[in-house]
Scaffold this active site. Structure first.
Site, PDB file in Angstrom:
ATOM      1  N   ASP A 238     101.869  30.945  39.754  1.00  0.00           N
ATOM      2  CA  ASP A 238     102.568  29.626  40.192  1.00  0.00           C
ATOM      3  C   ASP A 238     102.530  29.423  41.910  1.00  0.00           C
ATOM      4  O   ASP A 238     102.772  28.654  42.366  1.00  0.00           O
ATOM      5  CB  ASP A 238     104.045  29.642  39.477  1.00  0.00           C
ATOM      6  CG  ASP A 238     104.769  28.697  39.819  1.00  0.00           C
ATOM      7  OD1 ASP A 238     104.110  27.138  39.507  1.00  0.00           O
ATOM      8  OD2 ASP A 238     105.919  28.376  40.677  1.00  0.00           O
ATOM      9  N   LYS A 242     101.318  26.839  45.023  1.00  0.00           N
ATOM     10  CA  LYS A 242     102.270  26.725  46.083  1.00  0.00           C
ATOM     11  C   LYS A 242     100.886  27.136  47.417  1.00  0.00           C
ATOM     12  O   LYS A 242     101.241  26.065  48.384  1.00  0.00           O
ATOM     13  CB  LYS A 242     103.453  26.743  45.958  1.00  0.00           C
ATOM     14  CG  LYS A 242     104.057  26.884  44.529  1.00  0.00           C
ATOM     15  CD  LYS A 242     106.040  27.147  44.663  1.00  0.00           C
ATOM     16  CE  LYS A 242     106.561  26.475  44.324  1.00  0.00           C
ATOM     17  NZ  LYS A 242     107.626  27.669  43.892  1.00  0.00           N
TER      18      LYS A 242
END
Ligand SMILES: NC(=O)c1ccc[n+]([C@@H]2O[C@H](COP(=O)([O-])OP(=O)(O)OC[C@H]3O[C@@H](n4cnc5c(N)ncnc54)[C@H](OP(=O)(O)O)[C@@H]3O)[C@@H](O)[C@H]2O)c1
Length: 375
Positions: A238, A242
């Site tokens: 994750d 980003k």
């Protein structure tokens, strides 16, 4: 998918036929389709209801909502929160929300993506090409392949539709906006470093060795800080998405495999089926304790950091000096430092709550209101 009008549940909602008839009676206004009514999507609807008296919101119509199994068209003036329960109760297969059908073909149309669905993200560029604005919390539009990122950028340039991604990194903190403004002002971005995961930020700021790491992971899951499967956070996947979104916004068109990601997961834990993970979290305890002891021996603090600079891009566990801005703060805060031409010697620091359904939903609605204002 729609509820039949003869269905008693249609008292609060109406199907596409009634909705289209209502549209014919009233001039078209800006239409919004909300995809995903989980934590973020339902917070979006609650906020919409709370702010209903804002003039911009009065000019908008919530045309429909959808989950993974179906969609509901909302008649004007119907209660969207009641619709969530009705959507959950109906198990009708539908894919038409992916075509944006409920938005019709005229007027200002906005899709709000509050899913984590790759299928939905793969439609972003096609919607934009049709002039439909896309406001997204989902990282899979810009945080996966460079090809998809280019398709989105091209569609924005050609159609003039807006693509708002503030909710994808930092849950609406002024990060992507700041990078773009610096570049518009002529700056080159030299480096970005940050604690970009609310879950990992909380876990590592709490972890002092007094409790096993697995205990903290369980507590973070109970508090709703982690993804349903905490391995999504602990693997660094994750955070890598980003950093990819930030680096691309900073002008560096990186492919995902150029970002080295350190996973905190021992192989045995990574290999388990989801149902077996909870009872095996103790596998984290020894390796994490070793990392903590090594950091402390040097008077340092453990943080999971994403970095992008001239040396490359990477995400992983680091032992930071207590004075480092990334070692400060606590809770689920995100902390990001940006170095550019004007912020060279001392970086610009952005810090604040970078996770949570309420702040994420507020960022999504901010942009919907902005589109309504510009209309
Ligand atoms: N929660 C946060 O703090 C936060 C912060 C920043 C960004 N985000 C991002 O926001 C997004 C939503 O997060 P969340 O926490 O709200 O997730 P969630 O609670 O799991 O909700 C996801 C929703 O998306 C729906 N959905 C899945 N596939 C779909 C499809 N093909 N078409 C329409 N709907 C679909 C799901 O429907 P079903 O229930 O039928 O599966 C569910 O309603 C994610 O991309 C997440 O990374 C979340």
């Amino acid at each position: 998918m729609s509820l039949a009008l003869s269905d008693p549940r249609a008292s609060a909602l109406a199907g596409p036929a009634a909705w289209r008839a209502a549209l014919r009676r009233e001039p078209p206004r800006a239409q919004v389709l909300l995809l995903g009514v989980g934590s973020v999507g339902s917070a979006f609807l609650r906020r919409w209801e709370r702010l209903a008296s804002l003039p911009e919101l009065r000019g908008l119509r919530l045309a429909g909502i959808a989950n993974s199994r179906g969609e509901l068209a909302l008649a004007p003036g119907r209660d969207p929160l009641a619709a969530i329960a009705q959507l959950a109760a109906s198990a009708v297969e539908s894919t038409s929300s992916r075509d944006g059908d409920l938005l019709g073909a005229r007027g200002t149309r906005i899709v709000v993506d509050a899913t984590a669905s790759d299928a939905v993200a793969s439609s972003h560029a096609a919607w934009l090409a049709r002039g439909i604005h896309v406001v997204t919390a989902c990282k899979l539009g810009q945080g996966t392949s460079l090809e998809r990122w280019h398709a989105i950028r091209r569609a924005v340039e050609r159609s003039g539709a807006r693509y708002d991604d503030a909710a994808t990194v930092g849950a609406g903190l002024p990060l992507l906006r700041t990078l773009r403004e610096l570049r518009r002002g002529g700056d080159r971005i030299h480096a970005i470093a940050g604690v970009l995961s609310g879950a990992l930020g909380w876990l590592l700021s709490q972890y002092d060795g007094s409790r096993p790491f697995s205990d903290l992971v369980r507590e973070a899951a109970r508090r709703g800080y982690t993804e349903p499967d905490p391995r999504d956070d602990l693997s660094g996947k994750d955070v890598r998405r980003k950093l990819l979104i930030l680096a691309r916004a900073a002008g560096f068109e990186l492919e995902a495999d150029l970002i080295a990601a350190e996973s905190l997961l021992p192989e045995a834990l990574a290999a388990l089926v989801p149902g077996d993970v909870e009872s095996a979290l103790e596998l984290l305890d020894v390796p994490m304790r070793e990392r903590l002891d090594a950091a402390r021996a040097d008077g340092r603090r453990l943080r999971y950091v994403a970095r992008f600079d001239i040396a490359g891009a990477r995400v992983g566990l680091e032992a930071l000096s207590p004075e480092d801005p990334l070692a400060q703060g606590g809770g689920c805060d995100n902390r990001v430092t940006i170095r550019s031409d004007r912020y060279d010697e001392r970086p610009l620091v952005v810090q604040g709550p970078g996770a949570g359904a309420e702040v994420t939903a507020a960022a999504l609605l901010d942009e919907v209101l902005e589109i309504a204002r510009r209309r």
